[in-house]
Write an enzyme that holds these catalytic residues in place. Structure first.
Site, PDB file in Angstrom:
ATOM      1  N   GLU A  21       0.837  -1.207   0.000  1.00 21.31           N
ATOM      2  CA  GLU A  21       0.000   0.000   0.000  1.00 21.31           C
ATOM      3  C   GLU A  21       0.871   1.257   0.000  1.00 21.31           C
ATOM      4  O   GLU A  21       0.530   2.254  -0.639  1.00 21.31           O
ATOM      5  CB  GLU A  21      -0.920   0.026   1.222  1.00 21.31           C
ATOM      6  CG  GLU A  21      -1.992  -1.035   1.211  1.00 21.31           C
ATOM      7  CD  GLU A  21      -2.843  -0.981   2.463  1.00 21.31           C
ATOM      8  OE1 GLU A  21      -3.984  -0.493   2.358  1.00 21.31           O
ATOM      9  OE2 GLU A  21      -2.355  -1.399   3.541  1.00 21.31           O
ATOM     10  N   TYR A  53     -11.483  27.979   0.149  1.00 33.91           N
ATOM     11  CA  TYR A  53     -11.447  26.518   0.237  1.00 33.91           C
ATOM     12  C   TYR A  53     -10.601  25.882  -0.856  1.00 33.91           C
ATOM     13  O   TYR A  53     -10.235  24.711  -0.745  1.00 33.91           O
ATOM     14  CB  TYR A  53     -12.846  25.918   0.272  1.00 33.91           C
ATOM     15  CG  TYR A  53     -13.813  26.447  -0.762  1.00 33.91           C
ATOM     16  CD1 TYR A  53     -13.785  25.981  -2.056  1.00 33.91           C
ATOM     17  CD2 TYR A  53     -14.757  27.403  -0.418  1.00 33.91           C
ATOM     18  CE1 TYR A  53     -14.669  26.461  -2.998  1.00 33.91           C
ATOM     19  CE2 TYR A  53     -15.648  27.883  -1.355  1.00 33.91           C
ATOM     20  CZ  TYR A  53     -15.597  27.410  -2.655  1.00 33.91           C
ATOM     21  OH  TYR A  53     -16.475  27.880  -3.581  1.00 33.91           O
ATOM     22  N   ILE A  72      -4.730   4.916   8.421  1.00 30.10           N
ATOM     23  CA  ILE A  72      -5.547   6.020   7.911  1.00 30.10           C
ATOM     24  C   ILE A  72      -5.959   6.951   9.044  1.00 30.10           C
ATOM     25  O   ILE A  72      -6.214   8.121   8.813  1.00 30.10           O
ATOM     26  CB  ILE A  72      -6.760   5.531   7.089  1.00 30.10           C
ATOM     27  CG1 ILE A  72      -7.713   4.657   7.911  1.00 30.10           C
ATOM     28  CG2 ILE A  72      -6.295   4.825   5.843  1.00 30.10           C
ATOM     29  CD1 ILE A  72      -9.010   4.300   7.182  1.00 30.10           C
ATOM     30  N   GLU A  73      -5.993   6.442  10.272  1.00 32.23           N
ATOM     31  CA  GLU A  73      -6.281   7.296  11.418  1.00 32.23           C
ATOM     32  C   GLU A  73      -5.229   8.408  11.527  1.00 32.23           C
ATOM     33  O   GLU A  73      -5.554   9.554  11.837  1.00 32.23           O
ATOM     34  CB  GLU A  73      -6.301   6.476  12.709  1.00 32.23           C
ATOM     35  CG  GLU A  73      -7.460   5.510  12.818  1.00 32.23           C
ATOM     36  CD  GLU A  73      -7.218   4.141  12.173  1.00 32.23           C
ATOM     37  OE1 GLU A  73      -7.976   3.215  12.503  1.00 32.23           O
ATOM     38  OE2 GLU A  73      -6.285   3.994  11.351  1.00 32.23           O
ATOM     39  N   LYS A  98     -11.056   4.584   2.382  1.00 30.12           N
ATOM     40  CA  LYS A  98     -10.330   3.754   1.427  1.00 30.12           C
ATOM     41  C   LYS A  98     -11.396   2.954   0.678  1.00 30.12           C
ATOM     42  O   LYS A  98     -11.933   1.983   1.205  1.00 30.12           O
ATOM     43  CB  LYS A  98      -9.393   2.788   2.154  1.00 30.12           C
ATOM     44  CG  LYS A  98      -8.181   3.428   2.757  1.00 30.12           C
ATOM     45  CD  LYS A  98      -7.422   2.500   3.684  1.00 30.12           C
ATOM     46  CE  LYS A  98      -6.751   1.365   3.005  1.00 30.12           C
ATOM     47  NZ  LYS A  98      -5.790   0.666   3.904  1.00 30.12           N
TER      48      LYS A  98
END
Length: 122
Positions: A21, A53, A72-73, A98
């Protein structure tokens, strides 16, 4: 408090627990809700009175594309902290997904959602 919602930010990145990954990469999706006082911009119609933005989206894309975290945290936390650096943002909620996690026989989406507020000084 007012909010700006940024949804469907899709980026290719290299965060993941598995070595492949972090080498091959994968697609991520980011949604962010930013708590910002929009009253001045609502009255003036001037971009200087609000959060641009476009810059926030670019910062999110850069973080996803250049980070190589295991979790991912951790990536979601990095995104949230980056957004909170803006003086206009008082709170942020980040949902990081994901859509194609490399898990056998799993066709779903994995998401984490974190909600962070700017620390009150004083």
């Amino acid at each position: 408090m007012d909010c700006i919602e940024l949804t469907g930010i899709r980026c290719y990145g290299y965060t993941g627990y598995l070595d492949e990954e972090r080498v091959l990469g994968q697609w991520f999706e980011v949604d962010a809700t930013l708590w910002v006082d929009l009253a001045a911009a609502g009255n003036s119609d001037r971009i200087e009175e609000t959060l641009d933005y476009r810059q926030t989206i670019a910062a999110i894309q850069k973080l996803v594309e250049t980070s190589k975290f295991a979790l991912i945290e951790r990536l979601a936390e990095a995104i949230a902290q980056s957004i909170l650096e803006s003086e206009r943002v008082t709170r942020v909620k980040v949902r990081l997904s994901k859509p194609n996690a490399p898990i056998p026989n799993f066709n779903g989406k994995i998401s984490v959602t974190i909600d962070r507020e700017k620390a009150i000084e004083g």
